[in-house]
Scaffold this motif. Sequence first.
Motif, mmCIF file in Angstrom:
data_model
loop_
_atom_site.group_PDB
_atom_site.id
_atom_site.type_symbol
_atom_site.label_atom_id
_atom_site.label_comp_id
_atom_site.label_asym_id
_atom_site.label_seq_id
_atom_site.Cartn_x
_atom_site.Cartn_y
_atom_site.Cartn_z
ATOM 1 N N THR A 1 0.831 -1.204 0.000
ATOM 2 C CA THR A 1 0.000 0.000 0.000
ATOM 3 C C THR A 1 0.867 1.257 0.000
ATOM 4 O OG1 THR A 1 -1.722 -1.188 1.199
ATOM 5 C CG2 THR A 1 -1.862 1.207 1.208
ATOM 6 N N SER A 2 1.923 1.255 0.797
ATOM 7 C CA SER A 2 2.810 2.416 0.863
ATOM 8 C C SER A 2 3.535 2.629 -0.460
ATOM 9 C CB SER A 2 3.827 2.249 1.998
ATOM 10 O OG SER A 2 3.175 2.196 3.239
ATOM 11 N N LEU A 3 3.983 1.555 -1.086
ATOM 12 C CA LEU A 3 4.651 1.671 -2.375
ATOM 13 C C LEU A 3 3.691 2.223 -3.427
ATOM 14 C CD1 LEU A 3 7.110 1.281 -4.165
ATOM 15 C CD2 LEU A 3 6.421 -1.096 -4.479
ATOM 16 N N GLN A 4 2.466 1.750 -3.407
ATOM 17 C CA GLN A 4 1.456 2.259 -4.342
ATOM 18 C C GLN A 4 1.229 3.751 -4.115
ATOM 19 O OE1 GLN A 4 -2.400 0.437 -3.925
ATOM 20 N NE2 GLN A 4 -3.135 1.266 -5.851
ATOM 21 N N ALA A 5 1.160 4.175 -2.864
ATOM 22 C CA ALA A 5 0.952 5.592 -2.552
ATOM 23 C C ALA A 5 2.146 6.433 -2.995
ATOM 24 C CB ALA A 5 0.707 5.767 -1.049
ATOM 25 N N VAL A 6 3.362 5.934 -2.769
ATOM 26 C CA VAL A 6 4.572 6.651 -3.182
ATOM 27 C C VAL A 6 4.598 6.818 -4.696
ATOM 28 C CG1 VAL A 6 7.102 6.427 -3.366
ATOM 29 C CG2 VAL A 6 5.971 6.060 -1.169
ATOM 30 N N MET A 7 4.314 5.760 -5.424
ATOM 31 C CA MET A 7 4.332 5.816 -6.883
ATOM 32 C C MET A 7 3.253 6.763 -7.414
ATOM 33 S SD MET A 7 5.117 1.778 -7.571
ATOM 34 C CE MET A 7 4.774 1.821 -9.298
ATOM 35 N N ALA A 8 2.076 6.728 -6.810
ATOM 36 C CA ALA A 8 0.995 7.615 -7.242
ATOM 37 C C ALA A 8 1.343 9.075 -6.948
ATOM 38 C CB ALA A 8 -0.314 7.226 -6.550
ATOM 39 N N TRP A 9 1.928 9.341 -5.785
ATOM 40 C CA TRP A 9 2.323 10.709 -5.430
ATOM 41 C C TRP A 9 3.364 11.222 -6.413
ATOM 42 C CZ3 TRP A 9 6.106 14.108 -4.263
ATOM 43 C CH2 TRP A 9 5.750 15.278 -3.573
ATOM 44 N N GLN A 10 4.350 10.392 -6.737
ATOM 45 C CA GLN A 10 5.376 10.794 -7.689
ATOM 46 C C GLN A 10 4.757 11.127 -9.044
ATOM 47 O OE1 GLN A 10 8.102 7.477 -7.700
ATOM 48 N NE2 GLN A 10 9.243 8.260 -5.948
ATOM 49 N N ALA A 11 3.823 10.304 -9.489
ATOM 50 C CA ALA A 11 3.188 10.525 -10.782
ATOM 51 C C ALA A 11 2.409 11.842 -10.804
ATOM 52 C CB ALA A 11 2.261 9.359 -11.117
ATOM 53 N N MET A 12 1.797 12.203 -9.676
ATOM 54 C CA MET A 12 0.988 13.426 -9.620
ATOM 55 C C MET A 12 1.810 14.686 -9.379
ATOM 56 S SD MET A 12 -2.319 12.489 -7.372
ATOM 57 C CE MET A 12 -3.493 11.255 -7.855
ATOM 58 N N HIS A 13 2.890 14.582 -8.626
ATOM 59 C CA HIS A 13 3.561 15.779 -8.127
ATOM 60 C C HIS A 13 4.956 16.050 -8.678
ATOM 61 C CE1 HIS A 13 0.369 16.547 -5.267
ATOM 62 N NE2 HIS A 13 0.429 15.292 -4.888
ATOM 63 N N LEU A 14 5.677 15.030 -9.092
ATOM 64 C CA LEU A 14 7.049 15.267 -9.538
ATOM 65 C C LEU A 14 7.070 15.675 -11.005
ATOM 66 C CD1 LEU A 14 9.147 12.458 -7.827
ATOM 67 C CD2 LEU A 14 8.770 14.799 -7.085
ATOM 68 N N THR A 15 7.589 16.851 -11.262
ATOM 69 C CA THR A 15 7.689 17.316 -12.644
ATOM 70 C C THR A 15 9.073 17.076 -13.203
ATOM 71 O OG1 THR A 15 8.294 19.522 -11.865
ATOM 72 C CG2 THR A 15 5.966 19.124 -12.328
ATOM 73 N N ASN A 16 10.058 16.910 -12.337
ATOM 74 C CA ASN A 16 11.423 16.634 -12.766
ATOM 75 C C ASN A 16 11.857 15.326 -12.103
ATOM 76 O OD1 ASN A 16 13.964 16.796 -13.794
ATOM 77 N ND2 ASN A 16 14.671 18.387 -12.399
ATOM 78 N N PRO A 17 11.503 14.191 -12.702
ATOM 79 C CA PRO A 17 11.778 12.906 -12.060
ATOM 80 C C PRO A 17 13.257 12.692 -11.768
ATOM 81 C CG PRO A 17 10.426 12.622 -14.018
ATOM 82 C CD PRO A 17 10.874 14.051 -13.989
ATOM 83 N N GLU A 18 13.506 11.985 -10.682
ATOM 84 C CA GLU A 18 14.866 11.608 -10.331
ATOM 85 C C GLU A 18 15.321 10.525 -11.294
ATOM 86 O OE1 GLU A 18 14.573 10.498 -6.243
ATOM 87 O OE2 GLU A 18 13.886 12.477 -5.641
#
Length: 92
Positions: free
Chosen positions: A40-57
């Motif tokens: 669940t935490s991994l899913q939340a992290v991935m979803a947050w990154q998809a929504m909020h990160l504009t310059n991916p690491e």
Amino acid sequence: MSFQQVIGQMPEEVYERLKTAVELGKWPDGQPLSEEQKATSLQAVMAWQAMHLTNPEHMNIGADGEIVMKSKSELKRQYRDEEEIIRIDLNH
């Protein structure tokens, strides 16, 4: 409230804590994550990154849900273009 709405409103501090917990496999208090909590935490992290990160690491999930991986040359360019904080000559 839907999963997307919750992730959309999640503060960056919570995202960072979840990301660290997933990376280490334990909560800040040392308690290990259960398999369900990890998933669940991994899913939340991935979803947050998809929504909020504009310059991916180096590797993240893009807005389209695809894995985004930067090449070595892209990473070098990114860090070269960032403002330098300090440079020390160790030969003197």
